[in-house]
Enzyme design. Sequence first.
Site, PDB file in Angstrom:
ATOM      1  N   PHE A   1       0.811  -1.222   0.000  1.00 19.17           N
ATOM      2  CA  PHE A   1       0.000   0.000   0.000  1.00 19.17           C
ATOM      3  C   PHE A   1       0.847   1.277   0.000  1.00 19.17           C
ATOM      4  O   PHE A   1       0.373   2.333  -0.380  1.00 19.17           O
ATOM      5  CB  PHE A   1      -0.929   0.007   1.239  1.00 19.17           C
ATOM      6  CG  PHE A   1      -0.249   0.471   2.501  1.00 19.17           C
ATOM      7  CD1 PHE A   1      -0.144   1.831   2.794  1.00 19.17           C
ATOM      8  CD2 PHE A   1       0.351  -0.421   3.376  1.00 19.17           C
ATOM      9  CE1 PHE A   1       0.517   2.273   3.939  1.00 19.17           C
ATOM     10  CE2 PHE A   1       0.998   0.007   4.519  1.00 19.17           C
ATOM     11  CZ  PHE A   1       1.089   1.363   4.800  1.00 19.17           C
TER      12      PHE A   1
ATOM     13  N   LYS B   1      -1.181  -7.086  -9.136  1.00 21.51           N
ATOM     14  CA  LYS B   1      -2.122  -7.230  -8.019  1.00 21.51           C
ATOM     15  C   LYS B   1      -1.685  -6.196  -6.979  1.00 21.51           C
ATOM     16  O   LYS B   1      -0.840  -6.458  -6.134  1.00 21.51           O
ATOM     17  CB  LYS B   1      -2.034  -8.657  -7.458  1.00 21.51           C
ATOM     18  CG  LYS B   1      -3.275  -9.175  -6.753  1.00 21.51           C
ATOM     19  CD  LYS B   1      -3.785  -8.312  -5.631  1.00 21.51           C
ATOM     20  CE  LYS B   1      -3.020  -8.444  -4.351  1.00 21.51           C
ATOM     21  NZ  LYS B   1      -3.417  -7.431  -3.324  1.00 21.51           N
TER      22      LYS B   1
ATOM     23  N   GLU C   1      -4.990  -3.705  -1.891  1.00 23.62           N
ATOM     24  CA  GLU C   1      -6.432  -3.435  -1.908  1.00 23.62           C
ATOM     25  C   GLU C   1      -6.771  -2.156  -1.147  1.00 23.62           C
ATOM     26  O   GLU C   1      -7.899  -1.692  -1.176  1.00 23.62           O
ATOM     27  CB  GLU C   1      -7.211  -4.641  -1.343  1.00 23.62           C
ATOM     28  CG  GLU C   1      -6.885  -5.053   0.084  1.00 23.62           C
ATOM     29  CD  GLU C   1      -5.673  -5.999   0.197  1.00 23.62           C
ATOM     30  OE1 GLU C   1      -4.656  -5.754  -0.490  1.00 23.62           O
ATOM     31  OE2 GLU C   1      -5.735  -6.955   0.994  1.00 23.62           O
TER      32      GLU C   1
ATOM     33  N   SER D   1       5.322  -6.918   3.379  1.00 27.17           N
ATOM     34  CA  SER D   1       5.909  -7.252   4.680  1.00 27.17           C
ATOM     35  C   SER D   1       6.683  -8.571   4.590  1.00 27.17           C
ATOM     36  O   SER D   1       6.419  -9.402   3.714  1.00 27.17           O
ATOM     37  CB  SER D   1       4.797  -7.346   5.723  1.00 27.17           C
ATOM     38  OG  SER D   1       3.874  -8.331   5.323  1.00 27.17           O
TER      39      SER D   1
ATOM     40  N   CYS E   1       9.466   1.932   3.485  1.00 23.59           N
ATOM     41  CA  CYS E   1      10.387   0.830   3.787  1.00 23.59           C
ATOM     42  C   CYS E   1      11.802   1.355   3.970  1.00 23.59           C
ATOM     43  O   CYS E   1      12.655   0.658   4.501  1.00 23.59           O
ATOM     44  CB  CYS E   1      10.353  -0.205   2.681  1.00 23.59           C
ATOM     45  SG  CYS E   1      11.015   0.433   1.150  1.00 23.59           S
TER      46      CYS E   1
ATOM     47  N   GLU F   1       9.491  -4.286  13.022  1.00 25.75           N
ATOM     48  CA  GLU F   1       9.158  -3.098  12.222  1.00 25.75           C
ATOM     49  C   GLU F   1       7.874  -2.479  12.775  1.00 25.75           C
ATOM     50  O   GLU F   1       6.846  -3.149  12.856  1.00 25.75           O
ATOM     51  CB  GLU F   1       8.962  -3.516  10.763  1.00 25.75           C
ATOM     52  CG  GLU F   1       8.665  -2.345   9.845  1.00 25.75           C
ATOM     53  CD  GLU F   1       8.447  -2.769   8.393  1.00 25.75           C
ATOM     54  OE1 GLU F   1       7.693  -3.725   8.152  1.00 25.75           O
ATOM     55  OE2 GLU F   1       9.027  -2.117   7.498  1.00 25.75           O
TER      56      GLU F   1
HETATM   57  P1  NAD Z   1       1.554  -6.562   3.108  1.00 29.13           P
HETATM   58  O1  NAD Z   1       2.571  -7.639   3.189  1.00 29.13           O
HETATM   59  O2  NAD Z   1       0.423  -6.570   4.075  1.00 29.13           O
HETATM   60  O3  NAD Z   1       0.858  -6.581   1.642  1.00 29.13           O
HETATM   61  C1  NAD Z   1       1.622  -6.611   0.467  1.00 29.13           C
HETATM   62  C2  NAD Z   1       0.823  -7.337  -0.610  1.00 29.13           C
HETATM   63  O4  NAD Z   1       0.594  -8.686  -0.208  1.00 29.13           O
HETATM   64  C3  NAD Z   1      -0.540  -6.708  -0.874  1.00 29.13           C
HETATM   65  O5  NAD Z   1      -0.788  -6.702  -2.266  1.00 29.13           O
HETATM   66  C4  NAD Z   1      -1.494  -7.621  -0.124  1.00 29.13           C
HETATM   67  O6  NAD Z   1      -2.765  -7.702  -0.718  1.00 29.13           O
HETATM   68  C5  NAD Z   1      -0.798  -8.965  -0.178  1.00 29.13           C
HETATM   69  N1  NAD Z   1      -1.079  -9.797   1.003  1.00 29.13           N
HETATM   70  C6  NAD Z   1      -1.312  -9.353   2.272  1.00 29.13           C
HETATM   71  N2  NAD Z   1      -1.529 -10.392   3.098  1.00 29.13           N
HETATM   72  C7  NAD Z   1      -1.428 -11.517   2.344  1.00 29.13           C
HETATM   73  C8  NAD Z   1      -1.546 -12.919   2.637  1.00 29.13           C
HETATM   74  N3  NAD Z   1      -1.792 -13.351   3.859  1.00 29.13           N
HETATM   75  N4  NAD Z   1      -1.357 -13.794   1.629  1.00 29.13           N
HETATM   76  C9  NAD Z   1      -1.082 -13.349   0.376  1.00 29.13           C
HETATM   77  N5  NAD Z   1      -0.978 -12.046   0.053  1.00 29.13           N
HETATM   78  C10 NAD Z   1      -1.134 -11.135   1.017  1.00 29.13           C
HETATM   79  O7  NAD Z   1       2.343  -5.177   3.144  1.00 29.13           O
HETATM   80  P2  NAD Z   1       1.742  -3.704   3.222  1.00 29.13           P
HETATM   81  O8  NAD Z   1       1.205  -3.471   4.591  1.00 29.13           O
HETATM   82  O9  NAD Z   1       0.869  -3.427   2.058  1.00 29.13           O
HETATM   83  O10 NAD Z   1       3.074  -2.839   3.010  1.00 29.13           O
HETATM   84  C11 NAD Z   1       3.948  -2.473   4.032  1.00 29.13           C
HETATM   85  C12 NAD Z   1       5.124  -3.412   4.118  1.00 29.13           C
HETATM   86  O11 NAD Z   1       5.835  -3.432   2.892  1.00 29.13           O
HETATM   87  C13 NAD Z   1       6.147  -2.974   5.163  1.00 29.13           C
HETATM   88  O12 NAD Z   1       6.613  -4.110   5.839  1.00 29.13           O
HETATM   89  C14 NAD Z   1       7.250  -2.336   4.319  1.00 29.13           C
HETATM   90  O13 NAD Z   1       8.524  -2.320   4.919  1.00 29.13           O
HETATM   91  C15 NAD Z   1       7.229  -3.215   3.126  1.00 29.13           C
HETATM   92  N6  NAD Z   1       7.847  -2.569   1.965  1.00 29.13           N
HETATM   93  C16 NAD Z   1       9.064  -3.040   1.543  1.00 29.13           C
HETATM   94  C17 NAD Z   1       9.699  -2.452   0.470  1.00 29.13           C
HETATM   95  C18 NAD Z   1      11.027  -2.955  -0.028  1.00 29.13           C
HETATM   96  O14 NAD Z   1      11.408  -2.622  -1.136  1.00 29.13           O
HETATM   97  N7  NAD Z   1      11.730  -3.762   0.740  1.00 29.13           N
HETATM   98  C19 NAD Z   1       9.087  -1.370  -0.182  1.00 29.13           C
HETATM   99  C20 NAD Z   1       7.846  -0.910   0.271  1.00 29.13           C
HETATM  100  C21 NAD Z   1       7.224  -1.535   1.350  1.00 29.13           C
END
Ligand code: NAD
Length: 498
Positions: free
Chosen positions: A149, A173, A176, A226, A281, A383
Amino acid sequence: MRSIGHFIGGKEVKGTSGRTADVFEPMTGEVQGKVALASKAELRAAVENAKAAQPEWAATNPQRRARVMMKFVELVQRDYDKLAELLAREHGKTVPDAKGDIQRGLEVAEFACGIPHLMKGEYTEGAGPGIDIYSMRQPLGVVAGITPFNFPAMIPMWKFAPAIACGNAFILKPSERDPGVPMALAQLMIEAGLPAGILNVVNGDKEAVDAILDDPDIKAIGFVGSTPIAQYIYERAAQTGKRCQCFGGAKNHAIIMPDADMDQTVDALIGAGYGSAGERCMAVSVAVPVGKTTADRLMEKLIPRVESLKIGTSVDPSADYGPLVTREAVEKVKSYIDIGIKEGAKLAVDGRGFKMQGYEKGFYLGGSLFDNVTKDMRIYKEEIFGPVLSVVRAHDYHEALALPSDHDYGNGVAIFTRDGDTARDFAAKVNVGMVGINVPIPVPIAYYTFGGWKKSGFGDLNQHGPDSIRFYTKTKTVTSRWPSGVKDGAEFSIPTMK
Ligand code: NAD
C-alpha cells in the site's frame, strides 16, 4: 461511493466474485469506495487475456515498445496533479509526497525507454575453430507483480515498466487499500498505445495472490510487502518453479558519529523518520548516536523538532505528514509504543494523544521518540511502520557498526560523519543492502538497483536498473558452427553440362 473493479483486456471491468473491500480516505476516516476482490476464476481470465496478447507484443520491435513507454511518461506528466491527489486521498500521504511517489516510479519507466539497448545480447566471434557464440534475452511470457500500500504508484511502475518493455505481459495485483492509482496508470498505458491484455490489474487479497501462485502460465512474480508475506510467496513460488523476487520489511538505522553536522543530521532524521508518517520501507526508525555527548547533543535538538512536527490533512500543503493508512495501522503503532514503555525504553515524546481538529475520525498520530532503546527490546527488533523513532546509544563506532549488521532486517542504513575514512570503512563492512553517507534515505536512482539484504529481500536479483532486465528475461545462448560452404570448391566459370 466509487466502485473499483479490475483492468483486464484494455478496459475496466466489474468484479464478479461478490467480495469487496473498503477503500478509506484516511484524512477523514470515511469509506470512499469499494474495491472488487478477485476470485481465482477472474485471475485466470486475466492470465488468458495476457497469454493471448503477449506473443505479438514480444514480436514488436524494441524501439516501438520503447515509444509506448515514452508516451506513457508524457501522459503521466500531463496527469501529475490529478494522480497525486488521488494517491494522497487513498493512501494518506501529503500531495507533495505523493508527487515523489509518482516521480520515483516514472524514472524507472524512463529507464525502460532504453530497452533496445538494454536487451542487447553478447557475441563472441571465433570461440573455437569456426565457432561463434551469442546470447539473446527473451521475455518470459506472462509475469506478475504483487505490491504494497505504501507506494501505490512507484512500486507498480518499478515492476510493470521493465517487464512490459522486455516484451512480457503483466498481471498487477496492487494493494487493496489504495487501488485507484494503479488502475489509472493501466488506463494511461493503453492511451500510450499499449495493446490490450499486456497490462492487467487484478484487485484482490490473499485469494488473488494464491491464484497467482498456483497459475501455471505465470512465469515470474515480483513481490514487495511485509516480510512474513514475502517469505510465504518466495517459498510457494519456488515449489511451482516460478522465478521470484520478494522484498520485505525493514528497520533502517542512522549512525551519528561525534563529528557529524548535528543540524544537518537532525533535519535528515526528522524527514526520514517521520515523512509519510514513517510508512516507508526506507524510513529511518533507529538513530544510533556514538558516545554520550553525541547522544545528549542529538536529543537536545531532536526533542523540540519532534514536538513541533506539523501533522495535517493529505491536502494541506503546509503539513509535514498526514494520516496513516488505516485505523488498524494507528492502533498497531500505538500498541508498539505501549510495549516500548513496558520494556523500559524512555518515551521522550509521546504522539499518542494527537487529535486533528475537524477530522476527529481520521487516522492521525503524532510523532513519538524513544530514548535508551536496547537491542533486546521488541520495539528495536520489529518493524513498527509509523511515526516513531528509537534512539539506541552506542559507546563506540564498532558497537554502532554491529547494530545494523546483526539486525534481522537489512534494507537501508545511513552514517552521518565528516570523516571519509569512517564512512568508507562503514560502507565496506556494514551488512545491509543500501547505504547512505550523509544521505538518510539512500534509495538508488532508477539506473542502479534497489534491494535489501537478509529478511528485507528474498531472491538474487534486485528491482529496477540492469537487474530488472535480467529478472524479466531469460537468456538463450547459441553456439554455432557452419559446415564449409559454397566458397570451398566453388566454380568460378559458368557451369556447363558435363
Ligand atoms: P503486506 O505484506 O500486508 O501486503 C503486500 C501485498 O501482499 C498486498 O498486495 C497484499 O494484498 C498482499 N497480502 C497481504 N496479506 C497476504 C496474505 N496473507 N497472503 C497473500 N498475500 C497477502 O504489506 P503492506 O502493509 O501493504 O506494506 C507495508 C510493508 O511493505 C512494510 O513491511 C514495508 O517495509 C514493506 N515494503 C518493503 C519495500 C522494499 O522494497 N523492501 C518497499 C515498500 C514496502
